[in-house]
Write a protein that holds these residues in place. Structure first.
Motif, PDB file in Angstrom:
ATOM      1  N   UNK A   1     -31.104 -17.172 -17.125  1.00  0.00           N
ATOM      2  CA  UNK A   1     -31.196 -18.027 -15.950  1.00  0.00           C
ATOM      3  C   UNK A   1     -32.539 -17.843 -15.271  1.00  0.00           C
ATOM      4  N   UNK A   2     -33.014 -18.907 -14.644  1.00  0.00           N
ATOM      5  CA  UNK A   2     -34.264 -18.842 -13.900  1.00  0.00           C
ATOM      6  C   UNK A   2     -34.022 -18.392 -12.456  1.00  0.00           C
ATOM      7  N   UNK A   3     -32.832 -18.688 -11.927  1.00  0.00           N
ATOM      8  CA  UNK A   3     -32.547 -18.419 -10.520  1.00  0.00           C
ATOM      9  C   UNK A   3     -31.095 -17.997 -10.352  1.00  0.00           C
ATOM     10  N   UNK A   4     -30.802 -17.423  -9.197  1.00  0.00           N
ATOM     11  CA  UNK A   4     -29.423 -17.181  -8.780  1.00  0.00           C
ATOM     12  C   UNK A   4     -29.108 -18.180  -7.683  1.00  0.00           C
ATOM     13  N   UNK A   5     -28.015 -18.885  -7.836  1.00  0.00           N
ATOM     14  CA  UNK A   5     -27.548 -19.801  -6.807  1.00  0.00           C
ATOM     15  C   UNK A   5     -26.540 -19.040  -5.962  1.00  0.00           C
TER      16      UNK A   5
ATOM     17  N   UNK B   1     -16.339 -18.451 -10.797  1.00  0.00           N
ATOM     18  CA  UNK B   1     -16.194 -17.038 -10.492  1.00  0.00           C
ATOM     19  C   UNK B   1     -15.525 -16.873  -9.147  1.00  0.00           C
ATOM     20  N   UNK B   2     -14.881 -15.733  -8.937  1.00  0.00           N
ATOM     21  CA  UNK B   2     -14.195 -15.530  -7.664  1.00  0.00           C
ATOM     22  C   UNK B   2     -15.204 -15.349  -6.529  1.00  0.00           C
ATOM     23  N   UNK B   3     -14.833 -15.829  -5.350  1.00  0.00           N
ATOM     24  CA  UNK B   3     -15.609 -15.566  -4.148  1.00  0.00           C
ATOM     25  C   UNK B   3     -15.341 -14.113  -3.781  1.00  0.00           C
ATOM     26  N   UNK B   4     -16.387 -13.374  -3.426  1.00  0.00           N
ATOM     27  CA  UNK B   4     -16.227 -11.946  -3.135  1.00  0.00           C
ATOM     28  C   UNK B   4     -15.346 -11.745  -1.906  1.00  0.00           C
ATOM     29  N   UNK B   5     -14.916 -10.507  -1.710  1.00  0.00           N
ATOM     30  CA  UNK B   5     -14.078 -10.189  -0.549  1.00  0.00           C
ATOM     31  C   UNK B   5     -14.852 -10.361   0.756  1.00  0.00           C
ATOM     32  N   UNK B   6     -16.175 -10.500   0.677  1.00  0.00           N
ATOM     33  CA  UNK B   6     -17.010 -10.746   1.861  1.00  0.00           C
ATOM     34  C   UNK B   6     -17.283 -12.241   2.067  1.00  0.00           C
ATOM     35  N   UNK B   7     -16.686 -13.095   1.224  1.00  0.00           N
ATOM     36  CA  UNK B   7     -16.863 -14.530   1.367  1.00  0.00           C
ATOM     37  C   UNK B   7     -18.132 -15.068   0.735  1.00  0.00           C
ATOM     38  N   UNK B   8     -18.759 -14.312  -0.161  1.00  0.00           N
ATOM     39  CA  UNK B   8     -20.020 -14.736  -0.781  1.00  0.00           C
ATOM     40  C   UNK B   8     -19.834 -14.977  -2.282  1.00  0.00           C
ATOM     41  N   UNK B   9     -20.795 -15.687  -2.866  1.00  0.00           N
ATOM     42  CA  UNK B   9     -20.810 -15.883  -4.318  1.00  0.00           C
ATOM     43  C   UNK B   9     -22.255 -16.043  -4.776  1.00  0.00           C
ATOM     44  N   UNK B  10     -22.473 -15.778  -6.054  1.00  0.00           N
ATOM     45  CA  UNK B  10     -23.797 -15.910  -6.657  1.00  0.00           C
ATOM     46  C   UNK B  10     -23.611 -16.029  -8.159  1.00  0.00           C
ATOM     47  N   UNK B  11     -24.326 -16.982  -8.777  1.00  0.00           N
ATOM     48  CA  UNK B  11     -24.293 -17.086 -10.224  1.00  0.00           C
ATOM     49  C   UNK B  11     -25.606 -17.658 -10.728  1.00  0.00           C
ATOM     50  N   UNK B  12     -25.929 -17.375 -11.992  1.00  0.00           N
ATOM     51  CA  UNK B  12     -27.217 -17.789 -12.549  1.00  0.00           C
ATOM     52  C   UNK B  12     -27.254 -19.279 -12.872  1.00  0.00           C
ATOM     53  N   UNK B  13     -28.444 -19.887 -12.675  1.00  0.00           N
ATOM     54  CA  UNK B  13     -28.649 -21.302 -12.993  1.00  0.00           C
ATOM     55  C   UNK B  13     -30.061 -21.513 -13.536  1.00  0.00           C
TER      56      UNK B  13
ATOM     57  N   UNK C   1     -29.342 -21.831  -0.183  1.00  0.00           N
ATOM     58  CA  UNK C   1     -28.015 -21.220  -0.136  1.00  0.00           C
ATOM     59  C   UNK C   1     -26.986 -22.305   0.176  1.00  0.00           C
ATOM     60  N   UNK C   2     -25.856 -22.265  -0.496  1.00  0.00           N
ATOM     61  CA  UNK C   2     -24.783 -23.244  -0.307  1.00  0.00           C
ATOM     62  C   UNK C   2     -23.750 -22.649   0.649  1.00  0.00           C
ATOM     63  N   UNK C   3     -23.345 -23.446   1.628  1.00  0.00           N
ATOM     64  CA  UNK C   3     -22.325 -22.998   2.573  1.00  0.00           C
ATOM     65  C   UNK C   3     -21.148 -23.956   2.533  1.00  0.00           C
ATOM     66  N   UNK C   4     -19.985 -23.411   2.209  1.00  0.00           N
ATOM     67  CA  UNK C   4     -18.731 -24.162   2.302  1.00  0.00           C
ATOM     68  C   UNK C   4     -18.085 -23.789   3.628  1.00  0.00           C
ATOM     69  N   UNK C   5     -17.709 -24.776   4.409  1.00  0.00           N
ATOM     70  CA  UNK C   5     -17.009 -24.524   5.666  1.00  0.00           C
ATOM     71  C   UNK C   5     -15.569 -24.997   5.495  1.00  0.00           C
ATOM     72  N   UNK C   6     -14.645 -24.054   5.605  1.00  0.00           N
ATOM     73  CA  UNK C   6     -13.233 -24.378   5.415  1.00  0.00           C
ATOM     74  C   UNK C   6     -12.563 -24.656   6.754  1.00  0.00           C
ATOM     75  N   UNK C   7     -11.786 -25.729   6.760  1.00  0.00           N
ATOM     76  CA  UNK C   7     -11.013 -26.081   7.935  1.00  0.00           C
ATOM     77  C   UNK C   7      -9.600 -25.527   7.756  1.00  0.00           C
TER      78      UNK C   7
END
Length: 192
Positions: A52-56, A93-105, A140-146
């Protein structure tokens, strides 16, 4: 190297992105499995992986902006094209217990979305479209859950007898028509 023992027939053979010995996230992109017909012979099947060139990176937040922890959510990335209806999942991939995620792209267009467990307290948001360009770190991508604030309930009834239909397996879903939102839950064996 690998060796699989199989019987003849149609198979889908794939790999999970190789992990570094320290257990950190793989720097390699996931690849699609290969479908083939196996006969009573030996077949050589190599896989080529790409670094991967980057981590998203991203985070799953509540409406007040704080990360949602321990949500049991999964994030997925799929190829995205305005002209295509394909839903080709590249990574999940699972969202971490801290509410974050990262994967290669690598460079390209992606649609990122979330999977939430059935009966979740949150409404599923729409996908984010992300463009990764050469030489530019992706935003950085932010999902806001209602949080769900209302409930719908009921049961599956036979139209002729008006009695509960039992023993079925399935899901009940709701899609919001005036904004983001999808919710679903399992259909219970008693029809509720």
């Amino acid at each position: 190297t690998y060796e699989l023992k199989l019987v003849s027939g149609r198979w889908e053979v794939g790999i999970e992105a190789p992990l570094p010995p320290d257990g950190s996230q793989s720097p390699y992109l996931p690849i699609a499995p290969k479908r083939l017909r196996i006969t009573d012979s030996i077949i050589e099947l190599d896989f080529s992986v790409r670094k991967a060139a980057y981590d998203l990176e991203g985070v799953v937040n509540s409406a007040n902006g704080s990360p949602i922890v321990d949500s049991d959510a999964w994030v997925y990335a799929r190829t995205f094209s305005e002209n295509s209806e394909d839903f080709n999942i590249l990574a999940e991939l699972p969202v971490s217990s801290r509410g974050t995620f990262s994967f290669p792209v690598v460079e390209g267009n992606y649609a990122l979305g979330l999977w939430l467990p059935p009966g979740s307290d949150y409404i599923l948001p729409d996908e984010h479209i992300v463009t990764v360009e050469t030489g530019a770190k992706p935003d950085k991508v932010t999902f806001t859950l209602e949080k769900a604030s209302a409930y719908a309930y009921g049961e599956l009834l036979d139209k002729e007898t008006n009695s509960s239909i039992q023993g079925l397996v399935g899901e009940v879903y709701a899609m919001r028509l005036d904004g983001d939102g999808l919710s679903y839950t399992d259909l219970e064996s008693n029809g509720s």
